[in-house]
Design a protein around this motif. Structure first.
Motif, mmCIF file in Angstrom:
data_model
loop_
_atom_site.group_PDB
_atom_site.id
_atom_site.type_symbol
_atom_site.label_atom_id
_atom_site.label_comp_id
_atom_site.label_asym_id
_atom_site.label_seq_id
_atom_site.Cartn_x
_atom_site.Cartn_y
_atom_site.Cartn_z
ATOM 1 N N ILE B 314 0.827 -0.961 -0.017
ATOM 2 C CA ILE B 314 -0.155 0.025 -0.151
ATOM 3 C C ILE B 314 0.942 1.190 -0.048
ATOM 4 N N SER B 315 0.812 2.269 -0.894
ATOM 5 C CA SER B 315 1.877 3.116 -0.748
ATOM 6 C C SER B 315 0.988 4.763 -1.150
ATOM 7 N N TRP B 316 1.393 5.696 -0.877
ATOM 8 C CA TRP B 316 0.941 7.001 -0.901
ATOM 9 C C TRP B 316 2.157 7.739 -1.558
ATOM 10 N N TYR B 317 1.948 8.413 -2.786
ATOM 11 C CA TYR B 317 2.933 8.926 -3.805
ATOM 12 C C TYR B 317 2.351 10.601 -3.826
ATOM 13 N N ARG B 318 3.314 11.379 -3.700
ATOM 14 C CA ARG B 318 3.139 12.925 -4.078
ATOM 15 C C ARG B 318 4.308 13.290 -4.907
ATOM 16 N N HIS B 319 3.975 13.774 -6.015
ATOM 17 C CA HIS B 319 5.184 14.246 -7.116
ATOM 18 C C HIS B 319 4.853 15.560 -7.354
ATOM 19 N N ALA B 320 5.902 16.486 -7.427
ATOM 20 C CA ALA B 320 5.777 17.888 -7.795
ATOM 21 C C ALA B 320 6.712 18.220 -8.998
ATOM 22 N N ALA B 321 5.972 18.729 -9.914
ATOM 23 C CA ALA B 321 6.525 19.267 -11.113
ATOM 24 C C ALA B 321 6.368 20.736 -11.523
ATOM 25 N N LYS B 333 5.225 7.098 0.923
ATOM 26 C CA LYS B 333 5.340 6.216 2.050
ATOM 27 C C LYS B 333 4.902 4.835 1.602
ATOM 28 N N ILE B 334 5.528 3.823 1.681
ATOM 29 C CA ILE B 334 5.407 2.416 1.129
ATOM 30 C C ILE B 334 5.351 1.586 2.238
ATOM 31 N N ILE B 335 4.025 0.658 2.246
ATOM 32 C CA ILE B 335 3.959 -0.231 3.594
ATOM 33 C C ILE B 335 3.861 -1.571 2.730
ATOM 34 N N ALA B 349 12.661 -4.889 0.750
ATOM 35 C CA ALA B 349 12.032 -3.751 1.251
ATOM 36 C C ALA B 349 13.142 -2.674 0.758
ATOM 37 N N TRP B 350 14.249 -3.089 1.020
ATOM 38 C CA TRP B 350 15.315 -2.264 0.488
ATOM 39 C C TRP B 350 15.533 -2.091 -1.146
ATOM 40 N N ARG B 351 15.382 -3.094 -1.848
ATOM 41 C CA ARG B 351 15.380 -2.924 -3.074
ATOM 42 C C ARG B 351 14.051 -1.874 -3.565
ATOM 43 N N ALA B 352 12.857 -1.792 -2.732
ATOM 44 C CA ALA B 352 11.877 -1.146 -2.915
ATOM 45 C C ALA B 352 12.209 0.140 -2.911
ATOM 46 N N VAL B 353 13.063 0.619 -1.720
ATOM 47 C CA VAL B 353 13.366 2.011 -1.505
ATOM 48 C C VAL B 353 14.325 2.602 -2.641
ATOM 49 N N VAL B 354 15.216 1.806 -2.923
ATOM 50 C CA VAL B 354 16.228 2.032 -3.974
ATOM 51 C C VAL B 354 15.731 2.586 -5.313
ATOM 52 N N HIS B 355 14.691 1.707 -5.607
ATOM 53 C CA HIS B 355 13.952 1.951 -6.880
ATOM 54 C C HIS B 355 12.680 2.930 -6.964
ATOM 55 N N PRO B 359 13.473 5.570 -12.711
ATOM 56 C CA PRO B 359 14.779 5.957 -13.517
ATOM 57 C C PRO B 359 14.632 7.446 -13.896
ATOM 58 N N TYR B 360 14.442 8.315 -12.959
ATOM 59 C CA TYR B 360 14.203 9.674 -13.249
ATOM 60 C C TYR B 360 15.364 10.528 -12.482
ATOM 61 N N LYS B 361 15.706 11.718 -13.054
ATOM 62 C CA LYS B 361 16.587 12.616 -12.311
ATOM 63 C C LYS B 361 15.735 13.365 -10.955
ATOM 64 N N VAL B 362 16.018 12.985 -9.972
ATOM 65 C CA VAL B 362 15.229 13.550 -8.674
ATOM 66 C C VAL B 362 16.137 13.970 -7.893
ATOM 67 N N ARG B 363 16.031 15.217 -7.599
ATOM 68 C CA ARG B 363 16.794 15.889 -6.612
ATOM 69 C C ARG B 363 16.229 15.956 -5.278
ATOM 70 N N ASN B 364 15.101 16.145 -5.116
ATOM 71 C CA ASN B 364 14.613 16.235 -3.874
ATOM 72 C C ASN B 364 13.572 15.075 -3.471
ATOM 73 N N ALA B 365 13.804 14.380 -2.447
ATOM 74 C CA ALA B 365 13.235 12.895 -2.326
ATOM 75 C C ALA B 365 12.953 12.732 -0.606
ATOM 76 N N LYS B 366 11.727 12.480 -0.376
ATOM 77 C CA LYS B 366 11.822 11.864 1.003
ATOM 78 C C LYS B 366 10.913 10.776 0.857
ATOM 79 N N VAL B 367 11.264 9.436 0.860
ATOM 80 C CA VAL B 367 10.617 8.264 0.874
ATOM 81 C C VAL B 367 10.693 7.286 2.361
ATOM 82 N N ASP B 368 9.688 6.483 2.438
ATOM 83 C CA ASP B 368 9.847 5.688 3.699
ATOM 84 C C ASP B 368 9.300 4.440 3.322
ATOM 85 N N VAL B 369 10.042 3.425 3.510
ATOM 86 C CA VAL B 369 9.603 1.925 3.300
ATOM 87 C C VAL B 369 9.410 1.133 4.577
#
Ligand SMILES: Cc1cc2nc3c(=O)[nH]c(=O)nc-3n(C[C@H](O)[C@H](O)[C@H](O)COP(=O)(O)OP(=O)(O)OC[C@H]3O[C@@H](n4cnc5c(N)ncnc54)[C@H](O)[C@@H]3O)c2cc1C
Lengths: 290, 800
Positions: B314-321, B333-335, B349-355, B359-369
């Motif tokens: 179950i995950s909640w994603y927010r993207h800004a552009a 947030k990914i459960i 869980a680790w592979r999930a957080v890495v990916h 495959p995008y250029k992302v400079r600002n990220a806050k992710v929790d798995v």
């Protein structure tokens, strides 16, 4: 939980007569035809009979006879033989179509039509076409023969009018020029092949004094395969216009009472019944216009 | 510090062949008949259970499973079961001589439950009997006194999705003091600022289902006691060396007394990792105890209940552009619904957080798995390993963003993807082979993207068409999960035939064929000279686990190193025998060996080998390769998690029936950058097979539990996977070859990548077909069953 076959006594009948005699004597038994339903049921403990009466080898009940106004199909005729029969394809195209969408070649090569009806599953796929044809189930026991309308024969999930010692021997299927030409079949499953019906539907038209009489049957939407009598009643004497089709496909809701299971929700089955019926009636309307 | 020789060899060959086209190789990249194809299709006894016919006087082992999904065991009475005919013993936790644990990553999973049961597949006792039937029947008589506990099926009963804090509840793992298995995070840049500055923000909740591997072969193990007190086990296991470790622990034996052999596996997909350890340990316990061969065979139902699944999320994603379509930031947030035991969950869980940012250029990220225990069948390894679960939400988000921005999904992606010289979200510099842009462009071309986008938007009637794209990257091999090495041995026999040994297994994926092609190419011998030995802990060198799309790159490197060294020696010898100017002039085209400038003067391969034997030139070689250690900072989620990535772009073209919600895939286009195609047939079949398995995941597969935690679909009549008739009518398969310098001829992995982006490409196509902004957001979970798709159509008011 991890299914195993319970122990039972095993008898292999060499003739119908012998099978009926054994059945009369044993009392607590199950017939084994192709076994594609029975073996699963034994493993999950649905039945625990003292004896298994193997009738699968009785070739005398494996036949398809074109008999003028009807086609007679032996109870032990394999689904694959039905599929390959030109008599069925020409005279009972709905049955041909339904069997085409059943199981797989491997299963069809052992499964019988008698087993499909004898099993009395709400999802039995040969039932809707046979119901549209007003098929008669012929049964036999040491006491003699009976003929029962299929619609009455199947009573509910795994319940039939079959009496102890009685065996299904034949399906007598009335054929008519109408049903050879004006029919539509739909099977909606969880995938495109090798799947049980979420909803199955057979529709056909016969002609009475030149005007069509519609017959509709569904499976997997009630405790047993059903004729949609309210729909048929409504369609009496009507022409299949778009608005008539629209109304008819809504009325089918009165004929069904589906449940929720791992294959679909009741609500979705209700929706499908309407959609499939509308679609099928449109197909027939198209053919009638030609 | 100078480089190890094996690194130098791999680099030397890479740069020497960098410009060489794949068509110009002799065996690499060719359609070669798989070494095991004939024995498999002709029904030879190649699988574990087949070997039963060669076993005499066996005992059978049956696992008695839990009746409750969560309960304390207060007592256990086996006396009735013991009296049952043919029963030799009923083994319980007390009968384990070593350590009662088969946890894969952490010791949280008893082989036989002692204090409590945590899901319906837990084993409470093992019945050992003279026949499998008797063992099963006696199993019914084992009586367990349970104290039922509250059953947790929803991870959100255990964790608060807002704060990600654990809620007070009756602990599943009371011994750990917490039911949060593991947490990973990424903290880079300034997310708050990014969102503040954004012109467009999209956010949504996503769900992905459990997935069953549904491999053809249910698990089987045969253990044979050895005279020295050790044991030899044939078992369905992907990773025999891990299995050996687990069995040795359970038996309390040193590793060298436990020999694990992996015959051909009828499918693995990651599922044959932990369960392989479990079945091997169970059979070994009985074999040692009764000094007789012990056999364990699972039915399909036992297989489905008894082995791990792909984790549900179950995950909640927010993207800004920004207005011009530049990605500014990601918050997620990914459960992970862990099920009852850790299994490989910490790594998933680790592979999930890495990916997790794609495959995008992302400079600002806050992710929790966060991985949260529940009372369900444990989540474990499954092709893709955490990446499909995050690629689905990311790629859905990209399409929603593109719609909000009024951009074409392809243009939007091209604006933001990783290219050579870019840094990943973790700060890793991509200094080689990023074939993503090429893959996207090729997929767009092969699928007819722009024409179809236009055409489908104008279609009328109840049956709609839609086309969707999804892209991804996938870290090769195990990264920061552990030491990453591989090894093989190659022994040329005196008649010139060759024995090839590696601890990597064949589970039907066919990766070994890639190694054969590499070996054949370097030595100059036809592939059929080479015989592959079964993975065997006592006879084949440990090559690490057969997981993580690592066989071709890691095993391939080890093969390359061994082949290179042998070839050097043989070239030297041949040059002196034939009188070539230099060893480099020797051409081996077995059976012919000659100098480049004089093809008419030849000796045979066999003669060369014979001469090597007499002249003391060693004909056996060991190949070893160790990957550079991965870097990972736990606090920020930065570093270099994997040494290389496979990239890909998938386009799915679907039909959606607005009246029933039925989705059918009509055409599929898959383009993968795998560095170099070493095994063409294998690669193409992987692209197609991965697509079909991914399509099942997207459209029909899920597990259904009742409220007590009992699985309702325990066999293949109710767990639906696609049939041949469900597969797309047309596949377009293409490979980009942007080589990696630390891989054999540049080759990267494809096993897992081939499933990663299938589900989101199909979901995006469905959303495209629905042509509704609201529906686009509602396509937020799969499987996209007709019920579910129809509910979206209804809710969004999509009309024909
Ligand atoms: C993989 C698979 C796929 C399937 N797919 C379909 C499908 O798509 N559609 C569908 O409808 N069904 C399907 N089935 C169910 C089954 O194959 C059919 O119902 C089949 O026709 C049963 O015939 P059988 O001869 O095998 O019956 P059996 O299993 O031998 O018998 C079924 C029942 O009928 C009784 N019986 C059999 N013959 C007689 C008789 N002459 N007189 C009295 N009682 C009798 C038996 O005692 C038993 O209770 C599938 C089954 C499997 C295993």
């Amino acid at each position: 939980m991890f299914y195993k076959l319970p122990s039972f006594e095993y008898f292999k009948a060499r003739s119908v007569g012998e099978a009926l005699e054994l059945a009369g004597k044993i009392g607590d038994y199950r017939f084994l035809a192709g076994g594609t339903d029975l073996l699963v049921d034994l493993k999950i403990g649905r039945y625990k009979p003292r004896a298994i009466l193997d009738i699968g080898g009785l070739r005398e009940l494996s036949y398809i006879i074109n008999d003028g106004s009807r086609v007679r199909i032996g109870a032990l005729t394999r689904l694959e033989d039905i599929l390959r029969s030109s008599v069925v394809r020409e005279r009972l195209p709905l049955l041909h179509e339904a069997v085409y969408h059943m199981a797989s070649w491997q299963i069809r090569s052992v499964a019988t039509i008698g087993g499909n009806i004898g099993n009395a599953s709400p999802a039995a796929d040969t039932a809707p076409p046979l119901l549209v044809h007003d098929a008669i189930v012929k049964t036999r026991s040491v006491r003699g023969e009976r003929a029962v309308r299929l619609e009455e024969f199947i009573q509910g999930p795994r319940r039939t009018l079959l009496e102890p010692g009685e065996m299904i021997v034949e399906f007598e299927v009335p054929a008519s020029p109408g049903l050879e030409e004006y029919w539509a079949y739909r099977k909606f499953g969880r995938r495109s092949a090798f799947t049980l019906s979420v909803v199955g539907l057979a529709v056909g038209a016969e002609f009475l004094e030149g005007s069509p009489v519609f017959k509709v049957s569904l499976n997997s939407v009630a405790p047993k395969p059903v004729r949609a009598r309210s729909v048929e009643e409504y369609l009496k004497g009507k022409t299949l216009t778009d608005s008539v089709i629209e109304t008819a496909s809504k009325i089918v809701q009165q004929d069904i009472s589906p449940i929720t299971d791992v294959r679909a929700t009741a609500e979705y089955r209700r929706h499908l019944a309407t959609v499939l019926l509308k679609d099928a009636l449109k197909e027939i309307a198209g053919r009638l216009r030609r | 510090m100078s480089k190890p020789d094996y690194v130098e060899i791999v680099e030397e060959i890479f740069y020497k062949t960098k410009e060489k086209k794949t068509e110009e190789f002799k065996y690499v990249g060719k359609d070669v008949v798989r070494w095991d194809a004939i024995s498999k299709i002709s029904g030879q006894p190649v699988y574990t259970a087949d070997l039963l016919r060669f076993i005499k006087n066996p005992v059978f082992v049956y696992s008695v499973r839990a009746k409750y999904a969560h309960a304390r065991i207060k007592g256990l009475d086996v006396s009735d079961a013991l009296k049952y005919p043919g029963v030799l013993a009923v083994l319980t936790a007390r009968d384990i001589p070593g350590i009662n644990d088969v946890g894969y990553v952490i010791p949280d999973q008893p082989l036989i439950a002692d204090r409590k049961v945590r899901f319906i597949g837990d084993t409470v006792a093992l019945v050992v009997a003279e026949s499998l039937e008797n063992a099963r029947e006696a199993g019914e008589l084992v009586s367990v006194d349970y104290e039922p506990l509250k059953v947790y099926l929803d991870p959100l009963e255990i964790i608060d999705p807002e704060t990600l804090q654990e809620k007070p509840h009756e602990l599943i793992h009371d011994e750990r003091g917490s039911d949060i298995l593991t947490r990973y995070k990424i903290r880079v840049g300034d997310v708050e600022k990014a969102f503040k500055e954004a012109a467009v923000v999209v956010e949504n909740k996503y769900e992905t289902p459990f997935q069953e591997h549904a491999y053809i072969e249910p698990e089987a193990a045969i253990a044979i006691p050895e005279a020295d007190g050790g044991v030899t086990i044939y078992a369905k296991t992907q990773c025999p060396f891990d299995t050996r470790k687990a069995v040795a622990n359970v038996l309390g034996l040193p590793f060298n007394m436990v020999r694990v052999i992996a015959p051909a596996l009828g499918g693995g997909f990651g599922g044959a990792e932990d369960v392989g350890n479990e079945i091997a340990a169970k059979a070994a316990l009985a074999a040692i105890r009764f000094k007789r061969p012990a056999v364990l065979l699972h039915t399909r139902e036992e297989s489905i209940i008894g082995h791990t699944k792909r984790h549900r999320t179950i995950s909640w994603y927010r993207h800004a552009a920004s207005r011009d379509g530049t990605l500014l930031g990601v918050e997620a947030k990914i459960i992970l619904d862990k099920g009852a035991y850790a299994s490989l969950g910490p790594f998933v869980a680790w592979r999930a957080v890495v990916h997790s940012t794609g495959p995008y250029k992302v400079r600002n990220a806050k992710v929790d798995v966060v991985a949260v225990y529940t009372n369900k069948i444990p989540g474990g390894a499954f092709r893709g390993f955490g990446n499909p679960q995050v690629t689905f939400p990311v790629e859905r988000q990209m399409d929603i963003l593109a719609e909000e921005l009024g951009m074409d999904p392809v243009e939007f992606r091209l604006k933001n993807i990783l290219r050579n010289g870019d840094r990943t979200v973790h700060g890793q510099l991509l200094d080689h082979g990023v074939g993503l842009e090429e893959a996207i462009k090729k997929a767009v071309e092969l699928s007819g993207w722009y024409e179809k986008r236009r055409l489908y938007a104008s279609l009328k009637g109840p049956v709609r068409r839609g086309i969707g794209i999804a892209i991804f990257y996938h870290g090769n091999s195990i990264g920061a999960e552990g030491a990453d090495y591989s090894s093989v041995s190659v022994i040329i026999q005196r008649d010139g035939s060759i024995v090839f040994r590696t601890g990597l297994t064949d589970m039907g994926q066919g990766a070994i064929q890639g190694l054969i092609n590499i070996l054949a190419e370097v030595l100059g011998v036809p592939p059929h000279y080479i015989k592959v030995e079964l993975a065997d802990t006592s006879a084949t060198p440990d090559a690490g686990p057969t997981v993580a799309s690592r066989s071709t790159a890691m095993g391939g490197n080890a093969t390359l190193v061994a082949a290179y060294k042998l070839r050097k020696r043989l070239d030297q010898l041949a040059a002196s025998l034939l009188g070539c100017k230099s060893p480099d002039d020797v051409v081996i085209e077995a059976p012919k060996v000659y100098c480049r400038d004089d093809p008419s003067h030849t000796i045979t391969w066999r003669e060369l080998v014979e001469q090597a034997f007499w002249k003391g030139v060693p004909l056996q070689e060991f190949g070893y390769y160790r990957a550079p250690p991965a870097e990972w900072d736990e606090e920020t989620g930065t570093g270099a998690p994997y040494f290389t990535y496979t990239y890909g772009a998938i386009v799915s073209d679907v039909e959606v029936d607005l009246e029933t919600g039925l989705v059918r895939v009509k055409e599929a286009t898959t383009v993968y950058d795998i560095g170099r195609v070493v095994n063409r047939t294998g690669a193409e079949l992987h692209a197609i097979g991965g697509y079909i398995q991914g399509m099942g995941y997207a459209l029909m597969e899920d597990l259904y539990y009742d409220s007590e935690g009992r699985l309702l679909n325990t066999n293949l009549s109710t767990y639906h996977i696609p049939t041949a008739l469900d597969t797309p009518e047309k596949f377009n398969v293409y490979f980009v070859e942007a080589g990696y310098y630390h891989a054999p001829f540049g080759a990267k992995g494809l096993g897992e990548p081939s499933i990663v982006a299938i589900a989101p490409s199909i979901a995006n196509a469905v959303a495209n077909a629905l042509r509704s902004r609201e529906a686009n957001k509602l396509v937020s979970k799969h499987p996209l069953t007709p019920d579910y798709v129809y509910s979206i159509i209804k809710k969004a008011g999509v009309k024909p």
